[in-house]
Motif scaffolding. Sequence first.
Motif, PDB file in Angstrom:
ATOM      1  N   SER A  34      83.511  69.365  28.966  1.00  0.00           N
ATOM      2  CA  SER A  34      82.355  70.050  29.550  1.00  0.00           C
ATOM      3  C   SER A  34      81.320  69.048  30.060  1.00  0.00           C
ATOM      4  CB  SER A  34      81.704  70.959  28.505  1.00  0.00           C
ATOM      5  OG  SER A  34      81.096  70.188  27.468  1.00  0.00           O
ATOM      6  N   PRO A  35      80.576  69.409  31.100  1.00  0.00           N
ATOM      7  CA  PRO A  35      79.493  68.544  31.582  1.00  0.00           C
ATOM      8  C   PRO A  35      78.453  68.252  30.504  1.00  0.00           C
ATOM      9  CG  PRO A  35      79.994  70.220  33.217  1.00  0.00           C
ATOM     10  CD  PRO A  35      80.778  70.590  31.987  1.00  0.00           C
ATOM     11  N   ALA A  36      78.167  69.235  29.650  1.00  0.00           N
ATOM     12  CA  ALA A  36      77.171  69.022  28.596  1.00  0.00           C
ATOM     13  C   ALA A  36      77.584  67.895  27.672  1.00  0.00           C
ATOM     14  CB  ALA A  36      76.979  70.321  27.799  1.00  0.00           C
ATOM     15  N   TYR A  37      78.874  67.835  27.342  1.00  0.00           N
ATOM     16  CA  TYR A  37      79.367  66.745  26.496  1.00  0.00           C
ATOM     17  C   TYR A  37      79.415  65.431  27.268  1.00  0.00           C
ATOM     18  CZ  TYR A  37      82.700  63.712  24.128  1.00  0.00           C
ATOM     19  OH  TYR A  37      83.299  62.618  23.545  1.00  0.00           O
ATOM     20  N   THR A  49      73.738  61.222  22.880  1.00  0.00           N
ATOM     21  CA  THR A  49      73.602  61.435  21.439  1.00  0.00           C
ATOM     22  C   THR A  49      73.947  62.886  21.126  1.00  0.00           C
ATOM     23  OG1 THR A  49      71.858  59.765  21.289  1.00  0.00           O
ATOM     24  CG2 THR A  49      72.052  61.313  19.450  1.00  0.00           C
ATOM     25  N   ILE A  50      74.898  63.072  20.217  1.00  0.00           N
ATOM     26  CA  ILE A  50      75.455  64.389  19.926  1.00  0.00           C
ATOM     27  C   ILE A  50      75.309  64.715  18.448  1.00  0.00           C
ATOM     28  CG2 ILE A  50      77.621  65.710  19.800  1.00  0.00           C
ATOM     29  CD1 ILE A  50      78.550  64.241  22.282  1.00  0.00           C
ATOM     30  N   PHE A  51      74.868  65.931  18.166  1.00  0.00           N
ATOM     31  CA  PHE A  51      74.943  66.462  16.810  1.00  0.00           C
ATOM     32  C   PHE A  51      76.243  67.253  16.701  1.00  0.00           C
ATOM     33  CE2 PHE A  51      74.753  70.156  14.092  1.00  0.00           C
ATOM     34  CZ  PHE A  51      74.334  69.626  12.879  1.00  0.00           C
ATOM     35  N   CYS A  52      76.941  67.083  15.576  1.00  0.00           N
ATOM     36  CA  CYS A  52      78.138  67.875  15.336  1.00  0.00           C
ATOM     37  C   CYS A  52      78.258  68.159  13.845  1.00  0.00           C
ATOM     38  CB  CYS A  52      79.390  67.162  15.844  1.00  0.00           C
ATOM     39  SG  CYS A  52      80.878  68.209  15.817  1.00  0.00           S
ATOM     40  N   TYR A  53      78.528  69.401  13.514  1.00  0.00           N
ATOM     41  CA  TYR A  53      78.713  69.742  12.103  1.00  0.00           C
ATOM     42  C   TYR A  53      80.059  69.253  11.605  1.00  0.00           C
ATOM     43  CZ  TYR A  53      81.923  73.603  13.282  1.00  0.00           C
ATOM     44  OH  TYR A  53      82.989  74.345  13.726  1.00  0.00           O
ATOM     45  N   MET A  54      80.171  69.063  10.310  1.00  0.00           N
ATOM     46  CA  MET A  54      81.436  68.709   9.667  1.00  0.00           C
ATOM     47  C   MET A  54      82.082  70.002   9.190  1.00  0.00           C
ATOM     48  SD  MET A  54      81.574  65.418   9.969  1.00  0.00           S
ATOM     49  CE  MET A  54      82.779  64.761   8.811  1.00  0.00           C
ATOM     50  N   SER A  55      83.264  70.290   9.695  1.00  0.00           N
ATOM     51  CA  SER A  55      83.883  71.587   9.454  1.00  0.00           C
ATOM     52  C   SER A  55      84.359  71.740   8.018  1.00  0.00           C
ATOM     53  CB  SER A  55      85.061  71.790  10.412  1.00  0.00           C
ATOM     54  OG  SER A  55      85.920  70.665  10.397  1.00  0.00           O
ATOM     55  N   MET A  56      84.329  72.997   7.554  1.00  0.00           N
ATOM     56  CA  MET A  56      84.902  73.341   6.259  1.00  0.00           C
ATOM     57  C   MET A  56      86.007  74.367   6.493  1.00  0.00           C
ATOM     58  SD  MET A  56      81.869  75.630   4.520  1.00  0.00           S
ATOM     59  CE  MET A  56      81.279  77.160   5.267  1.00  0.00           C
ATOM     60  N   LEU A  70      72.900  67.076  22.933  1.00  0.00           N
ATOM     61  CA  LEU A  70      73.814  68.202  22.725  1.00  0.00           C
ATOM     62  C   LEU A  70      73.996  68.419  21.228  1.00  0.00           C
ATOM     63  CD1 LEU A  70      76.054  70.254  23.655  1.00  0.00           C
ATOM     64  CD2 LEU A  70      77.649  68.303  23.601  1.00  0.00           C
ATOM     65  N   ALA A  71      73.975  69.683  20.811  1.00  0.00           N
ATOM     66  CA  ALA A  71      74.263  70.042  19.425  1.00  0.00           C
ATOM     67  C   ALA A  71      75.451  70.989  19.395  1.00  0.00           C
ATOM     68  CB  ALA A  71      73.058  70.694  18.762  1.00  0.00           C
ATOM     69  N   ILE A 124      70.896  70.822  24.393  1.00  0.00           N
ATOM     70  CA  ILE A 124      71.766  71.972  24.617  1.00  0.00           C
ATOM     71  C   ILE A 124      72.403  72.379  23.295  1.00  0.00           C
ATOM     72  CG2 ILE A 124      73.882  72.749  25.766  1.00  0.00           C
ATOM     73  CD1 ILE A 124      73.146  70.913  28.082  1.00  0.00           C
ATOM     74  N   LYS A 125      72.401  73.673  23.028  1.00  0.00           N
ATOM     75  CA  LYS A 125      72.958  74.219  21.789  1.00  0.00           C
ATOM     76  C   LYS A 125      74.263  74.932  22.122  1.00  0.00           C
ATOM     77  CE  LYS A 125      68.209  74.881  20.166  1.00  0.00           C
ATOM     78  NZ  LYS A 125      67.591  74.294  21.379  1.00  0.00           N
TER      79      LYS A 125
END
Length: 204
Positions: free
Chosen positions: A49-52, A57-64, A130-131, A162-163
């Motif tokens: 994606s263009p946003a990525y 600098t990107i926020f990303c959650y750690m998946s469970m 980006l988050a 961007i969320k």
Amino acid sequence: MDTDRNPTSAEIQQNKRALRARCREIVKGLSSEYIEEASRRIAERVTASPAYKTAGTIFCYMSMAGEPITDAIIDKALAEGKRVGIPLCIGPHEMVVKEYKLGDELTRGAFGIREPLPEAKEITSDEFDLAIVPCVACAEDGRRIGHGAGYYDRFLRAAGFIKLAICFEKLLADDIPLEDTDIYMDGVATEDAIYGTRTDTAVC
């Protein structure tokens, strides 16, 4: 009975609890093969994606367990030289974001989620482009419901990035109730598409 009145806060909370329970049952029925394949396709869509692509600098959650797996997104971002932040829970309903680098030690925090060490460098909300945000369910128009613990509330209220929520297609829902304090996502990425954009910056 006035059928046109707005639902009360208590009614919205009740509807949220019912939706979360319904989604938990759906997740129980997802095979590991579906989760792995859908996660792979979601990661491909996000990172194309263009946003990525334009984010430094990107926020990303750690998946469970039961969530779209984010490891491929994080690994690709780091390999491409992007700065990555992941969440650290520091108290009830409160989190901070710490910089994560390839090979950094992780611990198991609340709910068994992988977390950075407390001494890792903090990244503030105004530094993100980006988050990539988890959800219990999302609607195509950007409505999102989380687990209800409130950890993301303060973070998502920050402007300037961007969320993008990521969600299995099977967990898209039209009946997501929102309160005035809830935050719309700018886009929702599933294995089939990236839905919508609520900003002038292209998400998909």
